[in-house]
Design a protein around this motif. Structure first.
Motif, mmCIF file in Angstrom:
data_model
loop_
_atom_site.group_PDB
_atom_site.id
_atom_site.type_symbol
_atom_site.label_atom_id
_atom_site.label_comp_id
_atom_site.label_asym_id
_atom_site.label_seq_id
_atom_site.Cartn_x
_atom_site.Cartn_y
_atom_site.Cartn_z
ATOM 1 N N ASP A 8 7.978 17.955 80.495
ATOM 2 C CA ASP A 8 6.614 17.512 80.781
ATOM 3 C C ASP A 8 5.560 18.508 80.299
ATOM 4 O O ASP A 8 4.397 18.442 80.714
ATOM 5 N N GLY A 66 9.472 13.450 81.014
ATOM 6 C CA GLY A 66 9.196 13.310 82.449
ATOM 7 C C GLY A 66 10.432 13.261 83.302
ATOM 8 O O GLY A 66 11.329 14.103 83.210
ATOM 9 N N ASP A 67 10.496 12.243 84.139
ATOM 10 C CA ASP A 67 11.630 12.061 85.045
ATOM 11 C C ASP A 67 12.594 11.070 84.402
ATOM 12 O O ASP A 67 12.324 9.861 84.374
ATOM 13 N N ARG A 90 8.041 16.139 85.954
ATOM 14 C CA ARG A 90 7.068 15.202 86.516
ATOM 15 C C ARG A 90 6.960 13.979 85.608
ATOM 16 O O ARG A 90 6.888 14.112 84.392
ATOM 17 N N SER A 91 6.952 12.801 86.212
ATOM 18 C CA SER A 91 6.854 11.581 85.418
ATOM 19 C C SER A 91 5.456 11.439 84.825
ATOM 20 O O SER A 91 4.471 12.008 85.332
ATOM 21 N N GLN A 94 3.051 9.957 87.385
ATOM 22 C CA GLN A 94 2.596 10.973 88.331
ATOM 23 C C GLN A 94 1.499 11.830 87.722
ATOM 24 O O GLN A 94 0.449 12.076 88.338
ATOM 25 N N ARG A 95 1.698 12.252 86.481
ATOM 26 C CA ARG A 95 0.712 13.119 85.843
ATOM 27 C C ARG A 95 -0.581 12.370 85.525
ATOM 28 O O ARG A 95 -1.670 12.919 85.658
#
Length: 387
Positions: A8, A66-67, A90-91, A94-95
């Motif tokens: 990420d 990301g995830d 972090r996906s 989410q970001r």
């Protein structure tokens, strides 16, 4: 031993660096392969199967955005028989929400990456807050074009944590007119300034537990509402659900369209009377759902509307039914009060397997002294065609 490492833009954790140092082969998007050690074979994930074949029986690392357990490569690896160690980052969703400072526990997350765009767009049409995982050819421009006519704001987050990161807030029409950098994620919001209500379940409230609401749950004109008994069967044949677009043609009060929206479908209601069109909006607002209202007479008003998955025709003649059938929607449901329209309606549905039923319900009604009687409602013919 296979390790999946989420990337990420942040420094890799020690476990990820250790897995890379021991890897014989590293697979991932080309933009991540600079993280591979000098002695490892590097495999760009273009054709996925070829990349996965290179991992079999070797110490490998898959670098993913990301995830990787969230709409990511972990599902495919497990389907291939791998039992990977997953080190998520972090996906992108989410970001992206972090960039605009908005909570996202109420958000429906859909993917158009390697999947049809239509269901993802229909969720955007139906829900007040949606995040779309995009792909080339199914990105902000295509989503914006599909949302023409819906009141939405799009937040497009390009190249998150990369050298070309940009977060833009645009209308759907503005998104459709621009060229966007990949990778990106799209946030589709009905009201970007709204503060979502506290929830106990992620993705927003669950679908309601019931349908075929009482007739008086809808504002209507002198009893011009599809009766609950008819609505129950119509809903069963329309099969509204998230990712589905339903047209409610000759909507009247909009009771059928509103109930479809309550069950998660995107809905376009077509109504020629301005006063009834206003009632559709009123009923949609009262039930907390989003129904796009198109004022005009069918079939002319149907021109240019997005492709439906199901059509309910509650008003209009065989020419309207023929126009609904001409869309190729998998399901068309027609309510008829006049017997002389039965044969022309069946003819209009000639491309479909047609079934039908007469519904004649009698409801309990109070009599003086506490007794009850049966009060008959007007019989309705309900026809449905399925491809």
């Amino acid at each position: 031993m296979l390790t999946v490492v989420g990337v990420d833009g942040s420094p890799l954790p020690p476990a990820a660096s250790a897995a890379l140092a021991q890897a014989e082969v590293v697979a991932g998007a080309a933009r991540y392969l600079h993280l591979a050690p000098a002695g490892a074979e590097r495999v760009a994930m273009g054709p996925v199967d070829a990349a996965l074949d290179a991992l079999d029986g070797r110490r490998g690392v898959v670098l993913a955005s990301g995830d990787p357990g969230f709409f990511g490569i972990v599902r495919l690896l497990r389907a291939r028989g791998h039992d990977p160690v997953v080190l998520p980052a972090r996906s992108s969703v989410q970001r992206a929400f972090a960039r605009i400072g908005r909570p996202w526990d109420d958000v429906a997350v859909v993917s158009a990456h390697g999947r049809a765009l239509g269901p993802a767009v229909n969720v955007c049409r139906a829900r007040p807050a949606t995040a779309v995982l995009t792909a080339p050819g199914a990105g902000p421009a295509e989503i914006g074009a599909a949302l023409h006519g819906w009141e939405r704001t799009l937040v497009v987050a390009e190249d998150l944590d990369g050298p070309h990161e940009r977060v833009s807030t645009v209308t759907p029409d503005e998104a459709a007119a621009r060229t966007w950098r990949d990778p990106n994620v799209v946030l589709c919001l009905r009201d970007p300034d709204a503060v979502p209500d506290p929830a106990w379940i992620a993705g927003g409230p669950p679908r309601p537990g019931g349908w075929a609401l009482p007739d008086d749950a809808f504002a209507h004109r002198a009893g011009m509402v599809t009766k609950a008994e008819v609505r129950a069967l119509a809903l069963a044949r329309l099969a509204p659900a998230p990712g589905v677009l339903v047209w409610d043609v000759g909507a009247g009060s909009g009771s059928v369209g509103v109930e479809c929206a309550r069950l998660g479908a995107a809905v376009v209601a077509v109504e020629r009377r301005p006063d009834d069109a206003a009632r559709v909006r009123e009923n949609a607002a009262a039930h907390g759902v989003d129904v796009r209202v198109v004022e005009g007479g069918a079939p002319a008003a149907l021109a240019g509307l997005p492709q439906p998955d199901a059509v309910f025709v509650g008003g209009g003649g065989p020419d309207v039914v023929a126009a609904a059938a001409a869309t190729g929607a998998p399901r068309v449901v027609v309510a008829l009060a006049a017997l002389d329209r039965l044969a022309p309606t069946r003819d209009a549905l000639h491309a479909y397997r047609v079934e039908g039923v007469q519904l004649a319900a009698s409801r309990l009604a109070d009599l003086p002294g506490g007794s009850v009687r049966l009060a008959a409602t007007n019989p309705i013919l309900l026809l449905w065609g399925e491809l």
